[in-house]
Design a protein around this motif. Sequence first.
Motif, PDB file in Angstrom:
ATOM      1  N   LEU A  11      78.239  77.522  47.674  1.00  0.00           N
ATOM      2  CA  LEU A  11      79.297  78.681  47.497  1.00  0.00           C
ATOM      3  C   LEU A  11      78.923  79.804  48.350  1.00  0.00           C
ATOM      4  N   ALA A  12      77.641  80.113  48.618  1.00  0.00           N
ATOM      5  CA  ALA A  12      77.240  81.340  49.824  1.00  0.00           C
ATOM      6  C   ALA A  12      77.942  80.854  50.919  1.00  0.00           C
ATOM      7  N   ARG A  13      77.850  79.521  51.529  1.00  0.00           N
ATOM      8  CA  ARG A  13      78.596  79.325  52.632  1.00  0.00           C
ATOM      9  C   ARG A  13      79.914  79.603  52.503  1.00  0.00           C
ATOM     10  N   LYS A  14      80.533  79.042  51.526  1.00  0.00           N
ATOM     11  CA  LYS A  14      82.168  79.332  51.567  1.00  0.00           C
ATOM     12  C   LYS A  14      82.313  80.993  51.482  1.00  0.00           C
ATOM     13  N   GLU A  15      81.494  81.617  50.664  1.00  0.00           N
ATOM     14  CA  GLU A  15      82.038  82.891  50.786  1.00  0.00           C
ATOM     15  C   GLU A  15      81.661  83.784  52.028  1.00  0.00           C
ATOM     16  N   LEU A  16      80.593  83.354  52.824  1.00  0.00           N
ATOM     17  CA  LEU A  16      80.479  84.221  54.164  1.00  0.00           C
ATOM     18  C   LEU A  16      81.545  83.677  54.938  1.00  0.00           C
ATOM     19  N   THR A  17      81.917  82.239  55.145  1.00  0.00           N
ATOM     20  CA  THR A  17      82.806  81.887  55.908  1.00  0.00           C
ATOM     21  C   THR A  17      84.138  82.576  55.708  1.00  0.00           C
ATOM     22  N   SER A  18      84.604  83.028  54.432  1.00  0.00           N
ATOM     23  CA  SER A  18      85.681  83.584  54.201  1.00  0.00           C
ATOM     24  C   SER A  18      85.528  85.059  54.659  1.00  0.00           C
ATOM     25  N   LYS A  21      86.274  85.793  58.602  1.00  0.00           N
ATOM     26  CA  LYS A  21      87.554  85.350  59.206  1.00  0.00           C
ATOM     27  C   LYS A  21      88.002  86.847  59.560  1.00  0.00           C
ATOM     28  N   GLU A  22      87.352  88.011  58.959  1.00  0.00           N
ATOM     29  CA  GLU A  22      87.808  89.246  59.423  1.00  0.00           C
ATOM     30  C   GLU A  22      87.366  89.838  60.719  1.00  0.00           C
ATOM     31  N   HIS A  23      86.346  88.766  61.369  1.00  0.00           N
ATOM     32  CA  HIS A  23      85.645  88.875  62.512  1.00  0.00           C
ATOM     33  C   HIS A  23      86.174  88.144  63.659  1.00  0.00           C
ATOM     34  N   ARG A  24      87.160  88.352  64.256  1.00  0.00           N
ATOM     35  CA  ARG A  24      87.515  87.642  65.310  1.00  0.00           C
ATOM     36  C   ARG A  24      86.679  87.048  66.204  1.00  0.00           C
ATOM     37  N   GLU A  25      85.529  87.915  66.560  1.00  0.00           N
ATOM     38  CA  GLU A  25      84.570  87.638  67.824  1.00  0.00           C
ATOM     39  C   GLU A  25      83.635  86.625  67.197  1.00  0.00           C
ATOM     40  N   ILE A  26      83.649  86.290  66.108  1.00  0.00           N
ATOM     41  CA  ILE A  26      82.615  85.115  65.301  1.00  0.00           C
ATOM     42  C   ILE A  26      83.475  84.077  65.140  1.00  0.00           C
ATOM     43  N   GLU A  27      83.047  83.009  65.882  1.00  0.00           N
ATOM     44  CA  GLU A  27      83.894  81.669  65.430  1.00  0.00           C
ATOM     45  C   GLU A  27      82.532  80.862  64.817  1.00  0.00           C
ATOM     46  N   VAL A  28      83.079  80.417  63.655  1.00  0.00           N
ATOM     47  CA  VAL A  28      81.998  79.550  62.810  1.00  0.00           C
ATOM     48  C   VAL A  28      82.173  77.732  63.418  1.00  0.00           C
ATOM     49  N   ILE A  29      81.187  77.425  63.878  1.00  0.00           N
ATOM     50  CA  ILE A  29      81.440  75.983  64.525  1.00  0.00           C
ATOM     51  C   ILE A  29      80.665  75.053  63.622  1.00  0.00           C
ATOM     52  N   ASP A  94      69.165  91.681  62.081  1.00  0.00           N
ATOM     53  CA  ASP A  94      69.294  92.277  60.553  1.00  0.00           C
ATOM     54  C   ASP A  94      69.147  91.266  59.559  1.00  0.00           C
ATOM     55  N   TYR A  95      69.328  91.600  58.434  1.00  0.00           N
ATOM     56  CA  TYR A  95      69.374  90.706  57.164  1.00  0.00           C
ATOM     57  C   TYR A  95      70.323  91.118  56.134  1.00  0.00           C
ATOM     58  N   LEU A  96      70.985  90.337  55.335  1.00  0.00           N
ATOM     59  CA  LEU A  96      71.964  90.583  54.555  1.00  0.00           C
ATOM     60  C   LEU A  96      71.320  90.079  53.091  1.00  0.00           C
ATOM     61  N   LEU A  97      71.645  91.035  52.006  1.00  0.00           N
ATOM     62  CA  LEU A  97      71.294  90.672  50.782  1.00  0.00           C
ATOM     63  C   LEU A  97      72.546  90.014  50.131  1.00  0.00           C
ATOM     64  N   LYS A  98      72.114  88.829  49.315  1.00  0.00           N
ATOM     65  CA  LYS A  98      73.062  88.159  48.354  1.00  0.00           C
ATOM     66  C   LYS A  98      73.297  89.061  47.171  1.00  0.00           C
ATOM     67  N   PRO A  99      74.687  89.016  46.818  1.00  0.00           N
ATOM     68  CA  PRO A  99      75.802  88.418  47.339  1.00  0.00           C
ATOM     69  C   PRO A  99      76.234  89.461  48.611  1.00  0.00           C
ATOM     70  N   VAL A 100      76.564  88.702  49.750  1.00  0.00           N
ATOM     71  CA  VAL A 100      76.800  89.534  51.014  1.00  0.00           C
ATOM     72  C   VAL A 100      78.058  90.506  51.007  1.00  0.00           C
ATOM     73  N   GLN A 101      77.959  91.763  51.449  1.00  0.00           N
ATOM     74  CA  GLN A 101      78.766  92.964  51.143  1.00  0.00           C
ATOM     75  C   GLN A 101      79.595  92.796  52.736  1.00  0.00           C
ATOM     76  N   SER A 102      80.713  93.190  52.603  1.00  0.00           N
ATOM     77  CA  SER A 102      81.728  93.162  53.554  1.00  0.00           C
ATOM     78  C   SER A 102      81.211  94.135  54.686  1.00  0.00           C
ATOM     79  N   ASP A 103      81.009  95.356  54.177  1.00  0.00           N
ATOM     80  CA  ASP A 103      80.469  96.400  54.948  1.00  0.00           C
ATOM     81  C   ASP A 103      79.179  96.208  55.618  1.00  0.00           C
ATOM     82  N   ARG A 104      78.083  95.592  54.876  1.00  0.00           N
ATOM     83  CA  ARG A 104      76.741  95.185  55.617  1.00  0.00           C
ATOM     84  C   ARG A 104      76.996  94.069  56.514  1.00  0.00           C
TER      85      ARG A 104
END
Length: 242
Positions: A11-18, A21-29, A94-104
């Motif tokens: 679920l964490a992977r799915k949430e981050l992938t979603s 999608k707002e960052h077109r410079e990042i392609e999840v491969i 950087d490090y992100l705390l779960k749940p990942v916030q869009s602004d962070r």
Amino acid sequence: MKALIIDDERLARKELTSLLKEHREIEVIGEAANIDEAVELIEEKNPDLLFLDIQMPGGTGFDLLEQLDRVPKVIFITAYDEFALKAFEVNALDYLLKPVQSDRLSDAINKLSMEPSDSEETVSVESQEKKLGLNDQVFVKDGDKCWFVSLSNIRLFESDGNYIKVYFDGNRPMIHKSLNALDQKLDPRSFFRASRKHIVNLSWVENIEPWFNGGLMVRLKGGDKVEVSRRQAAKFKEMMSL
């Protein structure tokens, strides 16, 4: 920028992938749920960036990084703020705390634009059979301390038994690796095997003097001195255009 997501929680992977999608410079491969999958995927895909969980079954994100010769840029993902703060003492992106916030997440991705481009170095590395060059980043772990270090900042590697002492800035951490194995991975245009015990970064050489028995004494920027063996002296003079 090509990215992998490494997290044991689906679920964490799915949430981050979603969110990405707002960052077109990042392609999840690709995605991985454990260290073994991640190592294989990194070798296959050669990503520019890892979104990496810290605590996973069978090992930590740090254990994964220790298995890599060349470390991509890393944004850590963790549920443990105090653990992250203790571990990333130097040069963590950087490090992100779960749940990942869009602004962070946006803040972390914005930091990528401040990092130097590796595109030219990638071509060079491929032509040199993936030897590690000055623009490559490595992960160094000594006890509880961790660093992400550009090889351009490492002036000297020194063998000490079954360990290697890594000289950069004011730090000298020890890593469990043989100097012979490391020598095979480094670009010989940038790093020179001065003796049985030392590998020097040629860009850090400040002064060279004749030494005993046909050898040389090299002084590096910052004051470190390294003796070049007689056997290596002729090759060193040729490389340094003496």
